[in-house]
Write a protein that holds these residues in place. Structure first.
Motif, short mmCIF file in Angstrom:
data_model
loop_
_atom_site.label_atom_id
_atom_site.label_comp_id
_atom_site.label_asym_id
_atom_site.label_seq_id
_atom_site.Cartn_x
_atom_site.Cartn_y
_atom_site.Cartn_z
N ARG A 104 38.20 35.05 -0.33
CA ARG A 104 39.57 35.54 -0.20
C ARG A 104 40.58 34.42 -0.47
O ARG A 104 41.71 34.68 -0.82
CB ARG A 104 39.81 36.08 1.22
N VAL A 105 40.12 33.21 -0.24
CA VAL A 105 41.05 32.08 -0.30
C VAL A 105 40.42 30.92 -1.08
O VAL A 105 39.22 30.68 -0.97
CB VAL A 105 41.40 31.59 1.13
N LEU A 106 41.25 30.24 -1.87
CA LEU A 106 40.83 28.97 -2.47
C LEU A 106 41.62 27.86 -1.81
O LEU A 106 42.84 27.99 -1.65
CB LEU A 106 41.11 28.94 -3.98
N VAL A 107 40.95 26.78 -1.43
CA VAL A 107 41.68 25.60 -1.00
C VAL A 107 41.35 24.46 -1.96
O VAL A 107 40.32 24.49 -2.64
CB VAL A 107 41.37 25.18 0.46
N ALA A 108 42.25 23.48 -2.01
CA ALA A 108 42.05 22.40 -2.97
C ALA A 108 42.74 21.16 -2.44
O ALA A 108 43.63 21.22 -1.59
CB ALA A 108 42.64 22.77 -4.32
N GLU A 109 42.32 20.02 -2.96
CA GLU A 109 42.91 18.76 -2.56
C GLU A 109 43.33 18.01 -3.81
O GLU A 109 42.64 18.06 -4.83
CB GLU A 109 41.89 17.94 -1.77
N TYR A 110 44.46 17.35 -3.72
CA TYR A 110 44.87 16.44 -4.79
C TYR A 110 44.95 15.04 -4.21
O TYR A 110 45.71 14.78 -3.27
CB TYR A 110 46.23 16.86 -5.37
N ILE A 111 44.11 14.15 -4.72
CA ILE A 111 44.13 12.76 -4.26
C ILE A 111 44.74 11.91 -5.36
O ILE A 111 44.15 11.75 -6.43
CB ILE A 111 42.71 12.26 -3.93
N PRO A 112 45.96 11.40 -5.14
CA PRO A 112 46.60 10.62 -6.21
C PRO A 112 45.91 9.28 -6.45
O PRO A 112 45.41 8.66 -5.51
CB PRO A 112 48.03 10.42 -5.70
N THR A 113 45.85 8.88 -7.70
CA THR A 113 45.34 7.57 -8.09
C THR A 113 46.35 7.01 -9.09
O THR A 113 47.24 7.73 -9.54
CB THR A 113 43.97 7.67 -8.79
N PRO A 114 46.22 5.72 -9.46
CA PRO A 114 47.16 5.20 -10.47
C PRO A 114 47.08 5.96 -11.80
O PRO A 114 47.97 5.84 -12.63
CB PRO A 114 46.70 3.75 -10.65
N LYS A 115 46.03 6.75 -12.02
CA LYS A 115 45.85 7.35 -13.33
C LYS A 115 46.06 8.86 -13.39
O LYS A 115 46.11 9.42 -14.48
CB LYS A 115 44.46 7.03 -13.86
N ASN A 116 46.11 9.54 -12.25
CA ASN A 116 46.13 11.01 -12.35
C ASN A 116 47.48 11.63 -12.00
O ASN A 116 47.54 12.78 -11.59
CB ASN A 116 44.99 11.63 -11.53
N ASP A 117 48.53 10.88 -12.21
CA ASP A 117 49.86 11.41 -11.92
C ASP A 117 50.19 12.63 -12.78
O ASP A 117 50.97 13.49 -12.38
CB ASP A 117 50.91 10.31 -12.15
N VAL A 118 49.57 12.73 -13.94
CA VAL A 118 49.84 13.83 -14.87
C VAL A 118 49.59 15.19 -14.21
O VAL A 118 50.17 16.20 -14.60
CB VAL A 118 49.02 13.64 -16.16
N ILE A 119 48.73 15.24 -13.17
CA ILE A 119 48.47 16.52 -12.52
C ILE A 119 49.03 16.59 -11.10
O ILE A 119 48.59 17.39 -10.28
CB ILE A 119 46.95 16.86 -12.50
N GLY A 166 47.66 9.34 0.36
CA GLY A 166 48.64 10.24 -0.24
C GLY A 166 48.08 11.60 -0.63
O GLY A 166 48.72 12.36 -1.35
N ALA A 167 46.87 11.93 -0.16
CA ALA A 167 46.26 13.20 -0.55
C ALA A 167 47.03 14.38 0.03
O ALA A 167 47.56 14.30 1.13
CB ALA A 167 44.81 13.24 -0.07
N THR A 168 47.10 15.46 -0.76
CA THR A 168 47.73 16.68 -0.28
C THR A 168 46.73 17.82 -0.34
O THR A 168 45.86 17.83 -1.21
CB THR A 168 48.96 17.05 -1.13
N ARG A 169 46.85 18.77 0.59
CA ARG A 169 45.95 19.93 0.59
C ARG A 169 46.71 21.19 0.20
O ARG A 169 47.88 21.36 0.52
CB ARG A 169 45.29 20.11 1.96
N TRP A 170 46.03 22.06 -0.52
CA TRP A 170 46.66 23.23 -1.10
C TRP A 170 45.83 24.48 -0.86
O TRP A 170 44.62 24.41 -0.70
CB TRP A 170 46.85 23.02 -2.61
#
Lengths: 671, 54
Positions: free
Chosen positions: A581-596, A616-620
């Motif tokens: 029913r649900v998708l969760v995801a995490e974005y962990i920033p690095t010096p190289k993945n700012d594009v996403i 600086g990780a965010t959860r979605w």
């Protein structure tokens, strides 16, 4: 070696000489902040160091009180040895520092490696190595074979030894370590003379056979080879083996060879982390040819048959062309008039490289550091993945000064030795050679056409529609396993969590019925872009109708093609089929993945809080009921079964994933 | 010059090999294994090195 003569050393000729080593070491240690001191030591590690300087640098490193080291990656390496290797860890750590790896080395007592691997309570198991380096001597095998043994008897003994070794490799894998096997160094003396090669039981024949069988086993089991056998052939056995040290302390690798050995080990570890270089940037005048094209003209430059110097420059062109064929990107960075430089590639009859071999061509009068930045940006790769080859020591020094992350080999004065210097540096160390590597050149050509199409299109919409794109998707397949592992571990920009996965880990996820894997290929009317995106979704322990996107990567060569939207449409559909029913995801920033950094909100996810503010990780989160599929210019098509595709594997022995992970460029090539 | 291996805290065979390698590299000499085993103290190493350089 003659008594009284000083020991010969393998020379790391591509590194610039150390200068005032002690002064610079002291200056680095005087830095107030440990991280600044570490940077200073890393800069020193990029110089040409002997055994003693290497030991001193390693001691300085040990003295630093490092809580964390941003920009450096930790690696745990275990050495499993049948001779004394106490002198190797300092060299491995220093060579790691050269690549911004902080390598922690565990070495057990020599000869204890079998017990350490088999005993689950051993210090080795507690250390939990990420890589295991087997440094074994051929002596015990030679001793167990009689001089009169037949070829069949020799084969049988060697076969048993290799079978046992493979068992140990498997044990190392089970504790999560990638296997690195040192090839067998031949320290034997001639017994029959030239006839040694004919007698199966002669020591040198045994070592040769051993290395042959070892290579076959490594290809089947995906073990990586640290090839000291070859290195000692190149440098001479006296540079690598010192019988005095063997007698004195059972050292099979001579101390003066340790720095080179460390570099061989560290370049494999770096390659496993996707840190091998991706692009060879070449100067033109007095590098790719002799003379100055702007002054001497097309007829005046020295290139090609008929002149020794001309052939030397030609040899560099040939070598660059071969590197391109194995997937290294080529570029030009030269102070020249662009028209004249391009004409040279078009009109000179001896030219091996052609204008279209270069993915970027910066011939102008601007600062070379600026041009290197332009090349990295245009190719969409990190500036730290460039190697810059220039005959001019002033230009080299300037680049090292202003762009220390760019590798700049210290070319010798004589063009005859350019290739050797570049090759010895091992910048492009590979851990696999996949179909994708081999077709990269064609993909570049196709991308150039795509760029032309983009230029002529009225709008982005027109351009995308004109491409006739199809995304072929499905779960990870056995035939694509090597490419999947390679893509995940080499992609730095579009990588949501920058989690790296060992080959075995990916296999386990594929076998886990509760996990969902997706791989995407993108086809368009100009060709197949290859397997360019993967997604790993795992169940969350708390709620069984929630799937977490543990990792999602996409090659930058397909950026700007709406694939992320189509991929999410497909992922949502697949998740729904699973009853999620649900998708969760995490974005962990690095010096190289700012594009996403804005990826998940752009796909309709909402932020549900910061898990670990430190990184600086965010959860979605995305409620699937609310998801509105996005219209794209891509048609989704479910993949056929494995057998329908030719994967052009190169290792005939491997059943699972013949083409191994390798130095390749997912981050290469702008879309 | 009178310093012996036993006089240096934490001195072990590996330190000794490093030390010998250091002297060999620094002065461009190569000791006999028999000498390496039997050097009684630093002075003996200096003496042998001087002899080889002469």
């Amino acid at each position: 070696m003659l008594q009284g003569a000083s020991p010969r050393s393998p020379i790391m000729s591509w590194l610039p000489v150390a200068g005032d080593f002690r002064g610079d070491l002291r200056a680095a240690l005087d830095q107030a902040k440990p991280i600044d001191a570490l940077d200073g030591l890393a800069a020193l590690a990029a110089r040409r160091l002997g055994f003693l300087e290497t030991v001193q640098l390693d001691r300085a490193l040990a003295r630093l009180d490092l809580k964390e080291a941003p920009g450096f990656q930790p690696v745990r390496l275990a050495i499993l040895a049948s001779s004394t290797v106490d002198h190797l860890p300092p060299a491995i750590r220093v060579a790691g520092l050269r690549r911004r790896l902080l390598i922690e080395v565990h070495s057990g007592a020599y000869g204890q490696y079998r017990q350490d691997l088999l005993d689950a309570d051993s210090a080795l198991h507690r250390f939990a190595p990420q890589a295991a380096l087997f440094s074994l001597s051929a002596r015990e095998v030679i001793a167990s074979i009689s001089l009169a043994a037949t070829a069949a008897e020799v084969d049988e003994t060697i076969g048993r030894f290799i079978a046992e070794l493979r068992l140990l490799w498997r044990k190392a894998r089970e504790i999560g370590a990638a296997v690195i096997q040192q090839t067998f160094i031949d320290v034997s003396e001639p017994l029959f003379g030239g006839y040694d090669r004919i007698v199966p039981g002669a020591p040198s024949a045994v070592v040769a056979r051993l290395n042959g069988r070892l290579t076959e086993a490594a290809a089947e089991d995906e073990a990586l080879l640290l090839d000291v056998a070859r290195a000692s052939q190149r440098d001479g056995i006296d540079a690598w083996f010192d019988v005095g040290r063997w007698l004195q302390g059972k050292l099979e690798i001579a101390p003066q060879a340790a720095p080179f050995y460390g570099d061989l080990a560290a370049r494999i570890l770096a390659a496993l982390r996707g840190l091998s270089k991706k692009c060879l940037v070449l100067d033109l005048d007095n590098t790719l040819w002799g003379g100055v094209i702007g002054d001497d003209g097309l007829e005046g430059i020295v290139l090609g048959e008929g002149s020794a110097a001309g052939e030397a420059h030609l040899a560099l062109q040939h070598y660059a062309k071969q590197l391109k064929e194995r997937g290294v990107i080529l570029a030009v960075c030269s102070k020249n008039d662009a028209k004249i430089a391009e004409a040279a590639f078009r009109d000179h009859p001896e030219m091996v490289l052609r204008r279209e071999d270069f993915a970027a061509f910066q011939a102008n009068w601007d600062d070379k550091a600026q041009n290197l930045k332009v090349i990295a940006t245009r190719l969409n790769i990190g500036i730290d993945s460039l190697v810059f080859v220039d005959d001019n020591p002033i230009e080299r020094a300037r680049i090292r000064q202003s762009l220390p992350m760019v590798s700049v080999p210290e070319l010798p004065d004589d063009a005859a030795h350019y290739v050797r210097c570049l090759a010895d540096a091992g910048y492009f160390e590979a851990v696999a050679f996949t179909a994708d590597d081999r077709s990269r050149a064609e993909q570049y050509a196709a991308n150039a056409e795509r760029e032309a199409l983009l230029g002529s299109a009225e709008s982005i919409d027109d351009f995308l529609r004109g491409l006739d794109m199809t995304a072929v998707y499905g779960p990870f397949t056995a035939v694509d396993h090597a490419r999947v592992v390679q893509l995940i571990n080499k992609t730095n920009q579009f990588n949501t969590t920058t989690r790296r996965y060992a080959s075995e880990e990916v296999s386990q996820i594929m076998d886990d019925p509760n996990s969902l894997t997706l791989q995407f290929r993108l086809l368009d009317r100009l060709g197949d872009n290859g397997l360019i995106s993967t997604m790993i979704l795992r169940p969350t322990p708390a709620e069984d109708d929630v799937l977490e996107i543990e990792n999602w990567v996409m090659s930058c060569r397909v950026f700007g093609r709406e694939l992320e939207f189509e991929a999410m449409n497909i992922a949502v559909e697949a998740a729904r089929e699973r009853g999620a029913r649900v998708l969760v995801a995490e974005y962990i920033p690095t010096p190289k993945n700012d594009v996403i950094s804005k990826l998940y909100p752009s796909l309709g996810f909402t932020e549900v809080g910061r898990t670990a503010p430190a990184n600086g990780a965010t959860r979605w989160r995305l409620d699937l009921a609310d998801y509105v599929a996005r219209n794209t210019h891509i048609i989704g098509q479910e993949q056929q079964d494995d057998r329908s595709r030719d994967t052009r594997q190169i290792h005939p022995h491997s059943s699972r994933s013949a083409a191994r992970r390798l130095d390749r460029v997912d981050d290469g090539n702008a879309a | 010059m009178e310093t012996r291996r036993e006089d240096v805290p934490n001195w072990d065979s590996f330190n000794y090999i490093n030390f010998i390698v250091a002297v060999e590299i620094e002065f461009g000499v190569k000791f006999k294994v028999a000498d390496i085993e039997s050097f009684p103290n630093v002075g003996a190493i200096v003496k042998e090195t001087t002899k080889m350089l002469a």
